[in-house]
Design an enzyme around this catalytic site. Structure first.
Site, PDB file in Angstrom:
ATOM      1  CG  HIS A  95      24.823 -36.942  25.162  1.00 17.77           C
ATOM      2  ND1 HIS A  95      25.378 -37.985  25.849  1.00 17.77           N
ATOM      3  CD2 HIS A  95      23.498 -37.192  25.091  1.00 17.77           C
ATOM      4  CE1 HIS A  95      24.409 -38.839  26.178  1.00 17.77           C
ATOM      5  NE2 HIS A  95      23.265 -38.380  25.731  1.00 17.77           N
ATOM      6  CD  GLU A 167      19.922 -36.640  27.712  1.00 13.51           C
ATOM      7  OE1 GLU A 167      19.001 -37.235  27.142  1.00 13.51           O
ATOM      8  OE2 GLU A 167      21.115 -36.868  27.460  1.00 13.51           O
TER       9      GLU A 167
END
Ligand code: PGA
Length: 251
Positions: A95, A167
């Site tokens: 992430h 993302e």
């Protein structure tokens, strides 16, 4: 293929009582079998998530990170093996917050991906460019580099077991910028092309590609109109039970 909605709670909430409240709310509200739902709370709430959700709902449990070694002298780490023992099924890896704040590298992500696959869990690898990289027209270049490095050393036969989430860092809340459904789709198709070149046509069709970044109940459906995007990775909105349930119902 069922749509997959993954709730990334990040470092929230601050008490177990609040976590229980969210989990009970999700258990009561997510009855929808046409969508697969995964909840990724902080490590400390995983046992409680198991108690509340396992056997009593279709919601699966994921974690937000893991370590690559199975056990040993690694202070502060939690291994994929431990997560598997707890009933966790998915692990978010790479992430952007781990990369930007914790200074993790894509080499570390690749080691974690291997450990997660070895333990029969599903890795969710996040890829995304910064606002500056986008401005410089480097989106595809950055995505390709992150993709190749994060999947370094993974057997071709294993690639379709992985989930990839696009993302864009500039669209992750609290950003005031939104990635349009068209822009998300273009990158999702590019990711499928990368999978094709690495692991062939079947893998490029079977792999699940998600979008994440400021997804709300009202725009969730827009990202899922094309089958090239199989689901959503949801941060902020996933902590609001009412909004999250309405998102699951709508997609
Ligand atoms: P957001 O976060 O939905 O709050 O933008 C998404 C993510 O970082 O996974």
């Amino acid at each position: 293929m069922k749509k997959l909605i993954i709730a990334n709670w990040k470092c929230n909430p601050t008490t177990e009582k609040e976590a229980q409240k969210i989990l009970l709310g999700l258990r009561a509200g997510v009855k929808n079998n046409k969508t697969e739902v995964v909840v990724c709370p902080p490590f400390v709430y995983l046992p409680e998530a198991g108690k509340i959700l396992k056997a009593k709902s279709n919601i699966k449990i994921g974690s937000q990170n893991c370590f690559w070694e199975e056990k040993g002298a690694f202070t502060g780490e939690v291994s994929a093996k431990m997560l598997q023992d707890l009933g966790v099924k998915y692990v978010i890896l790479g992430h952007s917050e781990r990369i930007m704040i914790m200074e993790e590298t894509t080499e570390m992500t690749a080691k974690k991906v291997k450990a997660v696959l070895k333990n029969n869990l599903t890795p969710i690898i996040c890829l995304g460019e910064t606002g500056e990289e986008k401005r410089q027209g480097k989106t595809f270049q950055v995505i390709e580099k992150e993709f190749r490095e994060s999947l370094q050393g993974i057997a071709k036969s294993q690639i379709q077991r992985i989930i990839i989430a696009y993302e864009p860092l500039w669209a992750i809340s609290p950003s005031d910028r939104i990635c349009s459904a068209d822009d998300a789709l273009i990158v999702a198709l590019f990711i499928r092309k990368l999978v094709f070149s690495l692991a062939g046509q079947k893998a490029s069709q079977n792999i699940r590609v998600l979008y994440g970044g400021s997804v709300e109940a009202k725009n969730a459906g827009d990202y899922l109109q094309n089958n090239a995007i199989n689901g959503l990775l949801v941060g902020g909105t996933s902590l609001n039970v009412k909004d999250f349930i309405s998102m699951v119902k709508r997609v």
